[in-house]
Enzyme design. Structure first.
Site, PDB file in Angstrom:
ATOM      1  CB  SER A 205       9.873  73.293  54.748  1.00  0.00           C
ATOM      2  OG  SER A 205      11.439  72.609  54.664  1.00  0.00           O
TER       3      SER A 205
ATOM      4  CE1 TYR B  62       8.934  75.518  49.406  1.00  0.00           C
ATOM      5  CE2 TYR B  62      11.173  75.246  51.531  1.00  0.00           C
ATOM      6  CZ  TYR B  62       9.984  74.996  50.587  1.00  0.00           C
ATOM      7  OH  TYR B  62       9.232  73.562  50.927  1.00  0.00           O
TER       8      TYR B  62
HETATM    9  P1  NDP Z   1       6.677  67.386  44.311  1.00  0.00           P
HETATM   10  O1  NDP Z   1       7.551  68.444  43.724  1.00  0.00           O
HETATM   11  O2  NDP Z   1       7.655  66.688  44.391  1.00  0.00           O
HETATM   12  O3  NDP Z   1       5.510  67.807  44.264  1.00  0.00           O
HETATM   13  C1  NDP Z   1       4.881  68.821  44.740  1.00  0.00           C
HETATM   14  C2  NDP Z   1       3.165  67.972  44.545  1.00  0.00           C
HETATM   15  O4  NDP Z   1       2.820  69.486  44.936  1.00  0.00           O
HETATM   16  C3  NDP Z   1       2.489  67.499  43.271  1.00  0.00           C
HETATM   17  O5  NDP Z   1       1.592  66.219  43.168  1.00  0.00           O
HETATM   18  C4  NDP Z   1       2.020  68.756  42.244  1.00  0.00           C
HETATM   19  O6  NDP Z   1       1.177  68.543  41.739  1.00  0.00           O
HETATM   20  C5  NDP Z   1       1.736  69.958  43.651  1.00  0.00           C
HETATM   21  N1  NDP Z   1       0.852  70.424  43.018  1.00  0.00           N
HETATM   22  C6  NDP Z   1       1.781  71.999  42.939  1.00  0.00           C
HETATM   23  N2  NDP Z   1       2.003  73.427  42.731  1.00  0.00           N
HETATM   24  C7  NDP Z   1      -0.181  72.598  42.568  1.00  0.00           C
HETATM   25  C8  NDP Z   1      -0.995  74.096  41.796  1.00  0.00           C
HETATM   26  N3  NDP Z   1      -1.414  74.756  41.895  1.00  0.00           N
HETATM   27  N4  NDP Z   1      -3.085  73.212  42.411  1.00  0.00           N
HETATM   28  C9  NDP Z   1      -2.059  71.510  42.666  1.00  0.00           C
HETATM   29  N5  NDP Z   1      -1.754  70.686  43.120  1.00  0.00           N
HETATM   30  C10 NDP Z   1      -0.382  71.651  42.867  1.00  0.00           C
HETATM   31  O7  NDP Z   1       7.220  68.177  45.947  1.00  0.00           O
HETATM   32  P2  NDP Z   1       7.259  67.308  47.354  1.00  0.00           P
HETATM   33  O8  NDP Z   1       6.770  65.658  47.493  1.00  0.00           O
HETATM   34  O9  NDP Z   1       9.104  67.863  47.724  1.00  0.00           O
HETATM   35  O10 NDP Z   1       6.319  68.328  48.219  1.00  0.00           O
HETATM   36  C11 NDP Z   1       5.502  67.888  48.631  1.00  0.00           C
HETATM   37  C12 NDP Z   1       5.865  69.095  49.713  1.00  0.00           C
HETATM   38  O11 NDP Z   1       6.427  68.980  50.678  1.00  0.00           O
HETATM   39  C13 NDP Z   1       5.808  70.333  49.651  1.00  0.00           C
HETATM   40  O12 NDP Z   1       4.919  71.585  50.156  1.00  0.00           O
HETATM   41  C14 NDP Z   1       7.283  71.169  49.635  1.00  0.00           C
HETATM   42  O13 NDP Z   1       7.273  72.296  50.074  1.00  0.00           O
HETATM   43  C15 NDP Z   1       6.967  69.453  51.217  1.00  0.00           C
HETATM   44  N6  NDP Z   1       8.466  69.968  51.186  1.00  0.00           N
HETATM   45  C16 NDP Z   1       9.655  68.995  50.396  1.00  0.00           C
HETATM   46  C17 NDP Z   1      10.885  69.044  50.615  1.00  0.00           C
HETATM   47  C18 NDP Z   1      12.019  68.222  49.638  1.00  0.00           C
HETATM   48  O14 NDP Z   1      13.050  68.357  49.235  1.00  0.00           O
HETATM   49  N7  NDP Z   1      11.576  67.589  48.495  1.00  0.00           N
HETATM   50  C19 NDP Z   1      10.983  69.425  51.426  1.00  0.00           C
HETATM   51  C20 NDP Z   1      10.655  69.513  52.874  1.00  0.00           C
HETATM   52  C21 NDP Z   1       8.945  70.221  52.222  1.00  0.00           C
HETATM   53  P3  NDP Z   1       1.074  68.416  39.956  1.00  0.00           P
HETATM   54  O15 NDP Z   1       2.295  69.515  39.424  1.00  0.00           O
HETATM   55  O16 NDP Z   1       0.057  67.579  39.435  1.00  0.00           O
HETATM   56  O17 NDP Z   1      -0.567  69.806  40.245  1.00  0.00           O
END
Ligand code: NDP
Length: 249
Positions: free
Chosen positions: A143, A156
């Protein structure tokens, strides 16, 4: 759409929404077979149908990446199905922003366990197959918080700075086996990530901040990942930092 990834096998964690979902679709549209992992299996099943409509194959893996056995078996199941693993996208993440003073340790533990431990265990599980193939690509989603630490993001940011450190060290350990490592550092992306925040005041502040800009879309980040994994074998794109044009910090 060119099918540059035909014959390749990818595993995308956190594929049930946001960046992971868009990445799985983008890789599939370039011809890769894609294993999709997360806890919400219903969402993964719907995504699998979309991947199949792109003339590719999907493998749905219900997994909680904080459970070590789940993080390892994601890789084992992918290998059992397709007998190789070319691209691991460590994308699963949680972001629970709040001041250090009052944050429950449980929120810190969740971020550490998903953003760092899950990513590290999945990576370790993938290495034997990639070393044997003498080919592999590990894409770790960090990020801008892995580059710039701002208030309310202390833990974070600690996880995302950790992803950067882990990835650079890993790159130096694995490059001789033709394994590439890429860190992706997006700014604000329009996804569900912020919905999970529990600190009301911080959530409100962050929402006002992102609403002041044209956010990145998950597909923008997916395109940067496709760029990294479709370079010729001698090119290792180590890092991609992408912000919304309107994002200052
Ligand atoms: P979302 O919340 O849409 O996606 C997060 C994903 O992580 C979901 O598919 C969720 O699936 C999965 N996840 C969370 N906890 C678990 C767990 N315990 N086991 C397995 N899977 C898990 O957010 P984003 O798409 O934005 O996030 C994706 C990545 O991008 C992250 O690493 C985030 O830190 C990073 N990021 C996002 C930014 C933003 O502004 N959105 C900016 C910079 C980085 P489920 O709940 O079904 O398990």
């Amino acid at each position: 759409m060119s099918r540059q990834l035909e014959g390749r096998v990818a595993l995308v964690t956190g594929a049930s929404s946001g960046i992971g979902e868009a990445t799985a679709l983008a890789l599939a549209s370039h011809g890769a077979k894609v294993a999709i992992a997360a806890r919400r299996e219903d969402r993964l099943q719907m995504l699998a149908r979309r991947i199949e409509s792109l003339r590719s194959e999907a493998l749905v893996i219900a997994a909680d990446i904080t459970v070590e056995g789940d993080a390892r078996s994601m890789v084992e199941r992918t290998l059992a199905r397709w007998d190789r693993l070319d691209i691991l996208v460590n994308n699963a993440g949680v972001m629970l922003l709040e001041p250090v003073d009052t944050a429950p340790a449980e929120n810190w533990r969740r971020m550490l366990n998903v953003n760092l431990m899950g990513l590290m265990v999945a990576t370790q599980a993938a290495l034997p197959a990639m070393r044997k193939q003498r080919d592999g690509h590990i894409v770790n989603i960090s990020s801008t918080a892995g580059k710039v630490a701002n208030p309310t993001a202390a833990v974070y940011a600690a996880t995302k700075f950790g992803v950067g450190g882990f990835s650079e060290s890993l790159r130096k350990e694995v490059f001789k086996d033709n394994i590439r490592v890429t860190v992706i550092e997006p700014g604000a992306v329009a996804t569900e990530l912020r919905d999970h925040m529990t600190h009301a005041e911080t959530k409100q502040t962050i929402e006002a901040w992102v609403n002041s800009m044209r956010q990145l879309q998950p597909e923008d980040v997916a395109a940067s990942i496709v760029y990294a994994v479709t370079q010729p074998p001698h090119v290792n794109v180590n890092e991609i930092l992408l912000r919304p044009t309107d994002q200052e910090r």
